[in-house]
Design an enzyme around this catalytic site. Structure first.
Site, PDB file in Angstrom:
ATOM      1  N   GLY A 147       0.832  -1.214   0.000  1.00 34.45           N
ATOM      2  CA  GLY A 147       0.000   0.000   0.000  1.00 34.45           C
ATOM      3  C   GLY A 147       0.857   1.251   0.000  1.00 34.45           C
ATOM      4  N   VAL A 158      17.045   8.100   0.977  1.00 35.17           N
ATOM      5  CA  VAL A 158      17.896   6.908   0.774  1.00 35.17           C
ATOM      6  C   VAL A 158      18.862   7.179  -0.383  1.00 35.17           C
ATOM      7  CG1 VAL A 158      17.908   4.486   0.050  1.00 35.17           C
ATOM      8  CG2 VAL A 158      16.189   5.280   1.691  1.00 35.17           C
ATOM      9  N   ARG A 179      19.921  10.063  -1.793  1.00 36.55           N
ATOM     10  CA  ARG A 179      20.936  11.106  -1.581  1.00 36.55           C
ATOM     11  C   ARG A 179      21.950  10.685  -0.519  1.00 36.55           C
ATOM     12  NH1 ARG A 179      17.981  16.649  -3.181  1.00 36.55           N
ATOM     13  NH2 ARG A 179      17.857  16.067  -5.387  1.00 36.55           N
ATOM     14  N   ARG A 186       1.561  -5.207  -5.877  1.00 37.21           N
ATOM     15  CA  ARG A 186       1.518  -6.437  -5.086  1.00 37.21           C
ATOM     16  C   ARG A 186       1.962  -7.563  -6.012  1.00 37.21           C
ATOM     17  NH1 ARG A 186      -2.586  -3.279  -2.231  1.00 37.21           N
ATOM     18  NH2 ARG A 186      -1.754  -3.142  -0.133  1.00 37.21           N
ATOM     19  N   ASP A 191       3.641  -4.182   6.534  1.00 38.90           N
ATOM     20  CA  ASP A 191       3.813  -5.492   7.145  1.00 38.90           C
ATOM     21  C   ASP A 191       4.101  -6.618   6.131  1.00 38.90           C
ATOM     22  OD1 ASP A 191       3.031  -7.227   9.468  1.00 38.90           O
ATOM     23  OD2 ASP A 191       1.478  -7.787   8.015  1.00 38.90           O
ATOM     24  N   SER A 223       5.184  -6.338   2.959  1.00 43.33           N
ATOM     25  CA  SER A 223       6.446  -6.092   2.246  1.00 43.33           C
ATOM     26  C   SER A 223       7.649  -6.472   3.102  1.00 43.33           C
ATOM     27  CB  SER A 223       6.552  -4.612   1.855  1.00 43.33           C
ATOM     28  OG  SER A 223       5.435  -4.254   1.095  1.00 43.33           O
ATOM     29  N   THR A 281       3.590   2.900   5.842  1.00 45.60           N
ATOM     30  CA  THR A 281       2.174   2.510   5.871  1.00 45.60           C
ATOM     31  C   THR A 281       1.384   3.534   6.678  1.00 45.60           C
ATOM     32  OG1 THR A 281       0.585   0.948   6.814  1.00 45.60           O
ATOM     33  CG2 THR A 281       2.777   0.893   7.761  1.00 45.60           C
ATOM     34  N   ILE A 282       0.175   3.852   6.213  1.00 41.26           N
ATOM     35  CA  ILE A 282      -0.617   4.832   6.963  1.00 41.26           C
ATOM     36  C   ILE A 282      -1.202   4.225   8.241  1.00 41.26           C
ATOM     37  CG2 ILE A 282      -1.200   6.172   4.895  1.00 41.26           C
ATOM     38  CD1 ILE A 282      -4.064   4.993   5.119  1.00 41.26           C
ATOM     39  N   ASP A 283      -1.208   2.890   8.337  1.00 43.24           N
ATOM     40  CA  ASP A 283      -1.892   2.227   9.461  1.00 43.24           C
ATOM     41  C   ASP A 283      -1.145   2.288  10.796  1.00 43.24           C
ATOM     42  OD1 ASP A 283      -3.829   1.526   7.664  1.00 43.24           O
ATOM     43  OD2 ASP A 283      -3.204  -0.564   7.463  1.00 43.24           O
ATOM     44  N   ASP A 331       0.897   0.169  11.972  1.00 43.09           N
ATOM     45  CA  ASP A 331       0.752  -1.132  12.636  1.00 43.09           C
ATOM     46  C   ASP A 331       2.046  -1.944  12.685  1.00 43.09           C
ATOM     47  OD1 ASP A 331       0.860  -1.588   9.931  1.00 43.09           O
ATOM     48  OD2 ASP A 331      -0.826  -2.974   9.865  1.00 43.09           O
ATOM     49  N   MET A 361      -9.303   3.780   7.635  1.00 41.09           N
ATOM     50  CA  MET A 361      -8.509   2.575   7.366  1.00 41.09           C
ATOM     51  C   MET A 361      -7.902   2.020   8.660  1.00 41.09           C
ATOM     52  SD  MET A 361      -6.828   3.145   3.645  1.00 41.09           S
ATOM     53  CE  MET A 361      -7.870   3.013   2.197  1.00 41.09           C
ATOM     54  N   ARG A 395      -7.115  -2.160   9.138  1.00 40.23           N
ATOM     55  CA  ARG A 395      -7.763  -3.486   9.231  1.00 40.23           C
ATOM     56  C   ARG A 395      -7.505  -4.176  10.564  1.00 40.23           C
ATOM     57  NH1 ARG A 395      -9.894  -6.273   5.293  1.00 40.23           N
ATOM     58  NH2 ARG A 395      -9.257  -8.258   6.170  1.00 40.23           N
ATOM     59  N   LYS A 426     -25.848  15.791  23.899  1.00 44.56           N
ATOM     60  CA  LYS A 426     -25.664  16.249  22.520  1.00 44.56           C
ATOM     61  C   LYS A 426     -26.775  15.743  21.622  1.00 44.56           C
ATOM     62  CE  LYS A 426     -20.823  15.708  23.230  1.00 44.56           C
ATOM     63  NZ  LYS A 426     -19.794  14.735  23.190  1.00 44.56           N
TER      64      LYS A 426
HETATM   65  P1  ADP Z   1       1.927  -4.052   2.713  1.00 45.54           P
HETATM   66  O1  ADP Z   1       3.406  -4.095   2.562  1.00 45.54           O
HETATM   67  O2  ADP Z   1       1.381  -2.678   2.522  1.00 45.54           O
HETATM   68  O3  ADP Z   1       1.463  -4.732   3.993  1.00 45.54           O
HETATM   69  P2  ADP Z   1       0.997  -6.405   1.161  1.00 45.54           P
HETATM   70  O4  ADP Z   1       0.560  -7.171   2.366  1.00 45.54           O
HETATM   71  O5  ADP Z   1       0.104  -6.415  -0.011  1.00 45.54           O
HETATM   72  O6  ADP Z   1       1.283  -4.861   1.472  1.00 45.54           O
HETATM   73  O7  ADP Z   1       2.424  -6.986   0.726  1.00 45.54           O
HETATM   74  C1  ADP Z   1       3.115  -6.446  -0.376  1.00 45.54           C
HETATM   75  C2  ADP Z   1       3.877  -7.518  -1.096  1.00 45.54           C
HETATM   76  O8  ADP Z   1       4.846  -8.106  -0.227  1.00 45.54           O
HETATM   77  C3  ADP Z   1       3.051  -8.706  -1.582  1.00 45.54           C
HETATM   78  O9  ADP Z   1       2.375  -8.446  -2.786  1.00 45.54           O
HETATM   79  C4  ADP Z   1       4.136  -9.757  -1.756  1.00 45.54           C
HETATM   80  O10 ADP Z   1       4.824  -9.558  -2.982  1.00 45.54           O
HETATM   81  C5  ADP Z   1       5.087  -9.451  -0.607  1.00 45.54           C
HETATM   82  N1  ADP Z   1       4.773 -10.362   0.502  1.00 45.54           N
HETATM   83  C6  ADP Z   1       3.808 -10.269   1.421  1.00 45.54           C
HETATM   84  N2  ADP Z   1       3.783 -11.342   2.239  1.00 45.54           N
HETATM   85  C7  ADP Z   1       4.769 -12.173   1.792  1.00 45.54           C
HETATM   86  C8  ADP Z   1       5.255 -13.471   2.181  1.00 45.54           C
HETATM   87  N3  ADP Z   1       4.717 -14.130   3.185  1.00 45.54           N
HETATM   88  N4  ADP Z   1       6.287 -13.987   1.469  1.00 45.54           N
HETATM   89  C9  ADP Z   1       6.844 -13.321   0.444  1.00 45.54           C
HETATM   90  N5  ADP Z   1       6.412 -12.121   0.007  1.00 45.54           N
HETATM   91  C10 ADP Z   1       5.400 -11.553   0.666  1.00 45.54           C
END
Ligand code: ADP
Length: 326
Positions: A14, A26, A28, A75, A106, A108, A129-131, A133, A173, A175, A217
């Protein structure tokens, strides 16, 4: 350890405001330290597809103020297989990339951890990430901007909620995490926040209504984290209609607008510090850590800890919100 000469950089998952400020920092910082930089487009998908270009300081000119990511994001299911990751590794070898900086959430960083271990390859993660988390950092890149966007939106919705004396559920947002909902509610002076961390323990809606949250209110605003656990704003509005008729209830789902916009000063500074720290970490022989910030100090958080999905919410904030909404 082998000397690092060339660093690859990618954004994945995301998008979040401030990712560009991180890419700039990164790039520079790496050039400042005498390294070569390769920009990898479209995350892991672009890595496998060899969408890689040399990055110089000009590639990152005039981007600190831009939302989104100039490297694009994607993704990639293929990267979740050993064969896909082998292809990615082969491409990196061809480009003589000997370290990677991954900016993402998370998922990525989970991918980064597996990839780094499989090939004994140095990777530094930045929490994008904006979350908010990710464990081990007080804030993630993009969180502050999204929070400010939510605050502005809720301020506007309040005008109409007050005029019509309505109960509004505003979905934001997050989850698995209620940071945006809870802090957004405090910042915008909302009456309550319904968050996943609490949803399994109590029926927050019933509690809210039984505590007479409308006693002083005629209009109310409740922020709801989008999550199967909370039921989302639609689910809660439906419940109110069935279980507590008499409320004039409306729903507003803020959706993707929360991801957009120019990053706040806080996010730009955070991303700049973290981007510079990623290169320091590599030069310092750190491996497979996410850069975090704790009490305004840069910290290194092992991937396994960052992604453990248990970043606790500060319960004092719940109490503050409750107190201020009487
Ligand atoms: P975010 O990084 O925002 O949480 P995603 O959960 O969609 O986004 O993860 C982004 C990408 O990271 C996925 O499309 C995939 O390529 C990779 N990824 C996520 N989980 C795994 C995993 N268990 N093993 C390998 N690659 C992963």
């Amino acid at each position: 350890m082998a000397e690092i000469k060339t660093v690859g950089i990618l954004t994945s998952g995301g998008d979040a405001p401030g990712m560009n400020a991180a890419i700039r920092a990164v790039t520079r910082s790496a050039i400042y330290c005498g390294l070569n930089v390769k920009g990898i487009y479209r995350g892991y998908r672009g890595l496998i597809a060899d969408e890689i270009v040399d990055f110089h300081t000009q590639n990152v000119s005039n981007i600190i103020q831009m939302g989104g990511t100039i490297l694009k994001t994607a993704r990639c299911k293929e990267f979740q297989t050993p064969e896909g990751r082998q292809l990615a590794y082969d491409v990196m070898q061809r480009h003589h990339i000997d370290a990677l900086v991954v900016i993402g959430g998370d998922g990525s960083l989970t991918g980064a951890r597996i990839f780094a271990n499989e090939f004994n390859f140095p990777i530094i993660g930045l929490p994008g990430t904006i979350d908010n988390d990710l464990y081990g950092t007080d804030s993630t890149i993009g969180y502050d901007t999204a929070l400010n966007t939510i605050m502005d939106c809720v301020d506007k919705i309040r005008d109409t909620a007050t005029s019509h004396e309505r109960l509004f559920f505003i979905e934001v947002m997050g989850r698995d995490a209620g940071f945006l909902a809870l802090n957004g509610a405090i910042a915008a002076g909302a009456e309550a926040a319904i968050i996943p961390e609490i949803s399994t323990q109590v029926d927050q809606l019933a509690e809210l209504i039984q505590n007479g949250f409308r006693k002083s209110k005629n209009s109310s605003i409740v922020l709801v984290a989008e999550s199967p656990v909370t039921g989302g704003a639609m689910g809660l509005a439906e419940r109110v209609k069935n279980e507590y008729p008499g409320y004039d209830v409306r729903v507003s789902i803020l959706g993707h607008l929360q991801r957009g916009g120019s990053p706040t000063a806080y996010d730009r500074i955070l991303a700049s510090r973290m981007g510079a720290a990623a290169i320091d970490a590599l030069m310092d022989d750190q491996r497979n850590v996410m850069i975090g910030i704790k009490n305004d100090e840069i910290v290194y958080v092992p991937f396994t800890r960052a992604i453990k999905k248990e970043k606790p919410i500060n319960r004092d904030l719940l109490d503050t919100l409750r107190r201020l909404s009487i």
